[in-house]
Design an enzyme around this catalytic site. Structure first.
Site, PDB file in Angstrom:
ATOM      1  N   SER A 135       0.840  -1.194   0.000  1.00  0.00           N
ATOM      2  CA  SER A 135       0.000   0.000   0.000  1.00  0.00           C
ATOM      3  C   SER A 135       0.875   1.244   0.000  1.00  0.00           C
ATOM      4  O   SER A 135       1.613   1.482  -0.947  1.00  0.00           O
ATOM      5  CB  SER A 135      -0.966  -0.045   1.189  1.00  0.00           C
ATOM      6  OG  SER A 135      -1.923   0.984   1.101  1.00  0.00           O
ATOM      7  N   HIS A 177      -4.021  -0.515  -4.508  1.00  0.00           N
ATOM      8  CA  HIS A 177      -5.476  -0.683  -4.359  1.00  0.00           C
ATOM      9  C   HIS A 177      -6.130  -0.306  -5.700  1.00  0.00           C
ATOM     10  O   HIS A 177      -7.168   0.371  -5.735  1.00  0.00           O
ATOM     11  CB  HIS A 177      -6.037   0.216  -3.247  1.00  0.00           C
ATOM     12  CG  HIS A 177      -5.415  -0.005  -1.898  1.00  0.00           C
ATOM     13  ND1 HIS A 177      -5.720  -1.079  -1.094  1.00  0.00           N
ATOM     14  CD2 HIS A 177      -4.494   0.723  -1.216  1.00  0.00           C
ATOM     15  CE1 HIS A 177      -5.032  -1.003   0.034  1.00  0.00           C
ATOM     16  NE2 HIS A 177      -4.271   0.081  -0.025  1.00  0.00           N
ATOM     17  N   GLU A 204      -5.183  -5.213  -5.053  1.00  0.00           N
ATOM     18  CA  GLU A 204      -4.950  -5.727  -3.709  1.00  0.00           C
ATOM     19  C   GLU A 204      -4.557  -7.208  -3.761  1.00  0.00           C
ATOM     20  O   GLU A 204      -4.933  -7.946  -4.675  1.00  0.00           O
ATOM     21  CB  GLU A 204      -6.204  -5.541  -2.851  1.00  0.00           C
ATOM     22  CG  GLU A 204      -6.505  -4.074  -2.572  1.00  0.00           C
ATOM     23  CD  GLU A 204      -7.749  -3.854  -1.742  1.00  0.00           C
ATOM     24  OE1 GLU A 204      -8.441  -4.852  -1.422  1.00  0.00           O
ATOM     25  OE2 GLU A 204      -8.045  -2.682  -1.407  1.00  0.00           O
TER      26      GLU A 204
END
Length: 272
Positions: A135, A177, A204
């Site tokens: 992330s 994401h 993801e």
């Protein structure tokens, strides 16, 4: 620019992960990370700076040990002064792999940017330590870091906010994401500035394992969207008014699922 490889040694893998990586049922990405790090001989350093949760570092320590790592240490770097701690620098210097957790990428850049810890991470990768990030930790791996931007599929003149990243790799710009948060527009906006960059959008639970030859293999349950602007014929970025939709001609897009590979230097996608 990435730190130059140490003579006689290969640069370690650079491993951006799209976030929400599976940790319990089938932790394929993290298991491969531990295996690359050396398994029972691994010394993994966790950088939880992006997260404001106090237990983020300890949770990854436990997770990596459960997956077979011989050693896992989290560094409590919450302020810029912490990033000059000699004890932290020693742990990074001796690590076989470094893992940067998720959270807020601007916390990473404002706390780590220009510090001895950031330099140590780059030097560790140059001498063979593997560096992974999930992330926010994936976003900061590249030289140009996406810090924010618009959602959707149509790029605009103000569609992305960029900030300096860690520069472990300088030929890609990474977003995370990706499909889950509909981030194609901001990745397209990012590559519209300069066709030198390859856009890499990570779903993801999906990672790009980038080797020393700048070839990555897709691992995980989602896909990686690669935007290659090298043959672009026209970008209206220079003429567009604020907020205006962009015209981009002759972009190349690849959708790569698990096992597919991409040669970043030569911009060639292929499967075995």
């Amino acid at each position: 620019m990435p730190s130059p490889a140490v003579d006689g040694q290969k640069r370690g893998y650079v491993i951006p992960i799209g976030g929400a990586e599976e940790k319990i049922d089938n932790p394929e990405i993290l298991s491969k990370f531990v295996e690359l790090a050396g398994g029972r001989e691994a010394k993994i350093c966790v950088i939880p700076t992006a997260s404001r949760l106090e237990d983020t570092g300890s949770r990854y320590e436990t997770l990596f040990r459960d997956l077979g790592a011989g050693q896992a240490d989290s560094l409590p770097i919450a302020e810029r002064s912490d990033a000059q701690d000699e004890t932290h620098l020693d742990i990074i210097e001796n690590a076989t792999a470094i893992f940067i957790t998720g959270g807020n990428q601007l916390r990473l850049s404002t706390i780590l940017g220009g510090t001895p810890v950031a330099k140590a991470i780059r030097q560790a990768n140059a001498r063979g330590a593997h560096v992974g990030g999930t992330s926010a930790g994936a976003a900061i791996i590249s030289q140009h870091m996406i810090a924010g931007g618009n959602v959707g599929i149509v790029p605009t003149e103000d569609g992305v906010n960029l900030a300096p990243g860690m520069g472990l790799i300088n030929t890609v710009v990474v977003d995370q994401h990706f499909n889950e948060r509909n981030r194609l527009a901001r990745l397209l906006s990012a590559v519209s500035y300069n066709p030198f960059l390859v856009g890499v959008g990570l779903d993801e639970n999906t990672a790009a394992f980038i080797d020393e030859d700048n070839i990555f293999t897709v691992v995980g349950s989602g896909a990686i969207t690669v935007v290659d602007p090298s043959d672009i014929e026209y970008s209206s970025m220079a003429e567009a008014r604020r907020g205006e939709a962009l015209t981009l001609l002759n972009l190349k897009v690849h959708i790569l699922a698990s096992g597919a590979r991409y040669d970043i230097s030569n911009r060639i996608a292929h499967i075995d």
